[in-house]
Design a protein around this motif. Structure first.
Motif, PDB file in Angstrom:
ATOM      1  N   GLN A  23      -9.764   7.036   4.934  1.00 32.48           N
ATOM      2  CA  GLN A  23      -8.999   6.189   5.845  1.00 32.48           C
ATOM      3  C   GLN A  23      -7.792   5.584   5.131  1.00 32.48           C
ATOM      4  OE1 GLN A  23     -11.184   3.257   8.249  1.00 32.48           O
ATOM      5  NE2 GLN A  23      -9.671   1.744   7.639  1.00 32.48           N
ATOM      6  N   SER A  24      -8.000   5.104   3.908  1.00 32.64           N
ATOM      7  CA  SER A  24      -6.892   4.506   3.158  1.00 32.64           C
ATOM      8  C   SER A  24      -5.827   5.543   2.823  1.00 32.64           C
ATOM      9  CB  SER A  24      -7.421   3.866   1.864  1.00 32.64           C
ATOM     10  OG  SER A  24      -8.234   2.754   2.148  1.00 32.64           O
ATOM     11  N   ILE A  25      -6.256   6.758   2.466  1.00 32.83           N
ATOM     12  CA  ILE A  25      -5.293   7.818   2.169  1.00 32.83           C
ATOM     13  C   ILE A  25      -4.455   8.139   3.403  1.00 32.83           C
ATOM     14  CG2 ILE A  25      -5.061  10.261   1.576  1.00 32.83           C
ATOM     15  CD1 ILE A  25      -7.484   9.934  -0.241  1.00 32.83           C
ATOM     16  N   ALA A  26      -5.117   8.185   4.574  1.00 33.31           N
ATOM     17  CA  ALA A  26      -4.391   8.486   5.814  1.00 33.31           C
ATOM     18  C   ALA A  26      -3.384   7.394   6.143  1.00 33.31           C
ATOM     19  CB  ALA A  26      -5.381   8.658   6.962  1.00 33.31           C
ATOM     20  N   LEU A  49      12.307   3.915   4.374  1.00 33.50           N
ATOM     21  CA  LEU A  49      11.293   3.554   3.383  1.00 33.50           C
ATOM     22  C   LEU A  49      10.726   2.164   3.654  1.00 33.50           C
ATOM     23  CD1 LEU A  49      13.024   4.964   0.187  1.00 33.50           C
ATOM     24  CD2 LEU A  49      10.868   5.771   1.160  1.00 33.50           C
ATOM     25  N   LEU A  50      11.582   1.237   4.056  1.00 29.20           N
ATOM     26  CA  LEU A  50      11.107  -0.109   4.376  1.00 29.20           C
ATOM     27  C   LEU A  50      10.134  -0.085   5.549  1.00 29.20           C
ATOM     28  CD1 LEU A  50      14.336  -2.283   3.986  1.00 29.20           C
ATOM     29  CD2 LEU A  50      12.284  -2.343   2.553  1.00 29.20           C
ATOM     30  N   LEU A  51      10.428   0.731   6.556  1.00 28.30           N
ATOM     31  CA  LEU A  51       9.550   0.812   7.721  1.00 28.30           C
ATOM     32  C   LEU A  51       8.194   1.427   7.374  1.00 28.30           C
ATOM     33  CD1 LEU A  51      12.046   1.853  10.558  1.00 28.30           C
ATOM     34  CD2 LEU A  51      10.925  -0.358  10.225  1.00 28.30           C
ATOM     35  N   VAL A  52       8.202   2.532   6.633  1.00 26.15           N
ATOM     36  CA  VAL A  52       6.918   3.178   6.320  1.00 26.15           C
ATOM     37  C   VAL A  52       6.116   2.346   5.332  1.00 26.15           C
ATOM     38  CG1 VAL A  52       7.854   5.466   6.803  1.00 26.15           C
ATOM     39  CG2 VAL A  52       7.879   4.612   4.454  1.00 26.15           C
ATOM     40  N   ALA A  53       6.778   1.477   4.544  1.00 27.24           N
ATOM     41  CA  ALA A  53       6.056   0.619   3.609  1.00 27.24           C
ATOM     42  C   ALA A  53       5.184  -0.398   4.340  1.00 27.24           C
ATOM     43  CB  ALA A  53       7.038  -0.092   2.688  1.00 27.24           C
ATOM     44  N   LEU A  54       5.455  -0.626   5.636  1.00 29.91           N
ATOM     45  CA  LEU A  54       4.641  -1.560   6.412  1.00 29.91           C
ATOM     46  C   LEU A  54       3.204  -1.072   6.557  1.00 29.91           C
ATOM     47  CD1 LEU A  54       7.151  -2.528   9.246  1.00 29.91           C
ATOM     48  CD2 LEU A  54       6.538  -3.866   7.215  1.00 29.91           C
ATOM     49  N   PHE A  55       2.996   0.251   6.521  1.00 24.25           N
ATOM     50  CA  PHE A  55       1.634   0.791   6.657  1.00 24.25           C
ATOM     51  C   PHE A  55       0.751   0.391   5.474  1.00 24.25           C
ATOM     52  CE2 PHE A  55       3.648   3.269   9.916  1.00 24.25           C
ATOM     53  CZ  PHE A  55       2.635   3.559  10.818  1.00 24.25           C
ATOM     54  N   PRO A  56       1.122   0.744   4.226  1.00 22.77           N
ATOM     55  CA  PRO A  56       0.270   0.304   3.113  1.00 22.77           C
ATOM     56  C   PRO A  56       0.233  -1.211   2.963  1.00 22.77           C
ATOM     57  CG  PRO A  56       2.291   1.328   2.290  1.00 22.77           C
ATOM     58  CD  PRO A  56       2.226   1.601   3.765  1.00 22.77           C
ATOM     59  N   GLY A  74      -3.322   1.454  -1.399  1.00 20.64           N
ATOM     60  CA  GLY A  74      -2.152   0.826  -0.801  1.00 20.64           C
ATOM     61  C   GLY A  74      -1.193   0.304  -1.862  1.00 20.64           C
ATOM     62  N   LEU A  75      -1.732  -0.304  -2.913  1.00 26.72           N
ATOM     63  CA  LEU A  75      -0.880  -0.794  -3.998  1.00 26.72           C
ATOM     64  C   LEU A  75      -0.158   0.353  -4.697  1.00 26.72           C
ATOM     65  CD1 LEU A  75      -3.185  -3.519  -5.594  1.00 26.72           C
ATOM     66  CD2 LEU A  75      -1.107  -3.890  -4.268  1.00 26.72           C
ATOM     67  N   LEU A  76      -0.874   1.456  -4.917  1.00 29.76           N
ATOM     68  CA  LEU A  76      -0.255   2.614  -5.543  1.00 29.76           C
ATOM     69  C   LEU A  76       0.837   3.192  -4.648  1.00 29.76           C
ATOM     70  CD1 LEU A  76      -0.183   4.646  -7.879  1.00 29.76           C
ATOM     71  CD2 LEU A  76      -1.955   5.957  -6.686  1.00 29.76           C
ATOM     72  N   ALA A  77       0.573   3.217  -3.329  1.00 35.00           N
ATOM     73  CA  ALA A  77       1.579   3.722  -2.389  1.00 35.00           C
ATOM     74  C   ALA A  77       2.838   2.863  -2.434  1.00 35.00           C
ATOM     75  CB  ALA A  77       1.005   3.766  -0.980  1.00 35.00           C
ATOM     76  N   LEU A  78       2.677   1.545  -2.483  1.00 36.25           N
ATOM     77  CA  LEU A  78       3.843   0.656  -2.568  1.00 36.25           C
ATOM     78  C   LEU A  78       4.577   0.839  -3.892  1.00 36.25           C
ATOM     79  CD1 LEU A  78       2.574  -2.714  -1.027  1.00 36.25           C
ATOM     80  CD2 LEU A  78       4.096  -1.017   0.000  1.00 36.25           C
ATOM     81  N   TYR A  79       3.833   1.073  -4.955  1.00 36.31           N
ATOM     82  CA  TYR A  79       4.445   1.312  -6.268  1.00 36.31           C
ATOM     83  C   TYR A  79       5.327   2.565  -6.225  1.00 36.31           C
ATOM     84  CZ  TYR A  79       4.645   2.347 -11.302  1.00 36.31           C
ATOM     85  OH  TYR A  79       5.068   2.632 -12.586  1.00 36.31           O
ATOM     86  N   VAL A  80       4.791   3.630  -5.644  1.00 33.30           N
ATOM     87  CA  VAL A  80       5.563   4.874  -5.541  1.00 33.30           C
ATOM     88  C   VAL A  80       6.760   4.692  -4.614  1.00 33.30           C
ATOM     89  CG1 VAL A  80       5.475   7.278  -4.761  1.00 33.30           C
ATOM     90  CG2 VAL A  80       3.578   6.330  -6.082  1.00 33.30           C
ATOM     91  N   LEU A  81       6.544   4.029  -3.476  1.00 29.74           N
ATOM     92  CA  LEU A  81       7.645   3.806  -2.538  1.00 29.74           C
ATOM     93  C   LEU A  81       8.756   2.961  -3.171  1.00 29.74           C
ATOM     94  CD1 LEU A  81       5.715   3.140   0.804  1.00 29.74           C
ATOM     95  CD2 LEU A  81       7.199   5.088   0.286  1.00 29.74           C
ATOM     96  N   GLY A  82       8.374   2.033  -4.039  1.00 23.06           N
ATOM     97  CA  GLY A  82       9.378   1.224  -4.716  1.00 23.06           C
ATOM     98  C   GLY A  82      10.295   2.058  -5.597  1.00 23.06           C
ATOM     99  N   TRP A  83       9.731   3.020  -6.316  1.00 18.45           N
ATOM    100  CA  TRP A  83      10.552   3.898  -7.158  1.00 18.45           C
ATOM    101  C   TRP A  83      11.401   4.842  -6.304  1.00 18.45           C
ATOM    102  CZ3 TRP A  83      11.570   3.120 -12.071  1.00 18.45           C
ATOM    103  CH2 TRP A  83      10.693   2.340 -12.820  1.00 18.45           C
TER     104      TRP A  83
END
Length: 231
Positions: A23-26, A49-56, A74-83
């Motif tokens: 579920q978290s991966i999805a 990117l800002l919009l999709v970051a709302l999911f994690p 979710g934290l890892l997803a935000l970390y990757v999205l930040g880069w």
């Protein structure tokens, strides 16, 4: 064990992935990636990117409110999205600098951070292991008990933490070297494939380490069980 609980046998990733992890991966990875491709055709990359970051981000808040724990995916997803955001803001950069921002620095910093957690009471891989397998307050408490009681488990976690930390540092340096050795038009796709294979390999090795630990724990428990008296 605390409160009379017995340490549960942790799930083996080779046979099943917990539904909470799927579920978290999805929510944190799959949906944002799919929506990013749609948004990118209608708006700038930073806004998408800002919009999709709302999911994690939303999943992190929900996870903490429901389980009083952090959503590591979710934290890892935000970390990757930040880069990725940093690369999108610096659009007019060389291919080498792009690889540095998208691969070398994120992986290298993650490796350093993983190693630094060895100085804490429990290394990062303990929390990753607990996150993957414990989804109730009792199971989370069991993991703390297991950490205290099992020296072999602690050795396994520290070994995994070291391999993940050092492995990511070495891989980030190899990526930097590859960026100089292979053609620019091929480097991005080749490095992406190699990065996926690298993390798949590390994950499979970690699964094997846990399987060996589970087998050793079960064998020890069988040895401690009293023999069944003949009737």
């Amino acid at each position: 064990m605390a409160g009379g609980r017995s340490t549960p046998r942790r799930l083996d990733f080779s046979s099943v992935i917990p539904s909470a992890i799927l579920q978290s991966i999805a929510i944190d990875v799959v949906f944002p990636y799919m929506l990013y491709q749609l948004f990118l055709a209608r708006m700038t990359a930073p806004m998408a990117l800002l919009l999709v970051a709302l999911f994690p981000l939303g999943d992190i808040v929900w996870h903490y409110s429901q389980r009083r724990g952090l959503d590591l995916i979710g934290l890892l997803a935000l970390y990757v999205l930040g880069w990725i955001m940093l690369g999108a803001l610096l659009s007019d950069i060389s291919p080498l600098l792009s690889i540095l921002i998208h691969y070398v620095l994120p992986i290298g910093i993650l490796g350093i951070g993983t190693l630094l957690t060895r100085a804490a009471g429990k290394p990062l891989l303990f929390y990753v292991d607990r996150y993957c397998h414990a989804h109730t307050p009792d199971h989370i408490a069991d993991y703390t008990d297991y950490w205290r009681e099992s020296a072999s488990y602690r050795r396994m976690i520290f070994r995994m933490n070291t391999v993940w930390g050092v492995g990511q540092l070495i891989f980030s340096l190899c990526v930097l070297l590859l960026a100089f050795l292979i053609p620019v038009d091929l480097s991005a796709s080749i490095i992406l494939v190699l990065t996926c294979l690298f993390y798949i390999g590390l994950t499979m090795w970690s699964v094997q380490q846990e399987s060996d630990q589970n087998a050793a724990w079960d064998a020890m428990n069988r040895e401690q069980e009293p023999p069944i008296a003949d009737s």
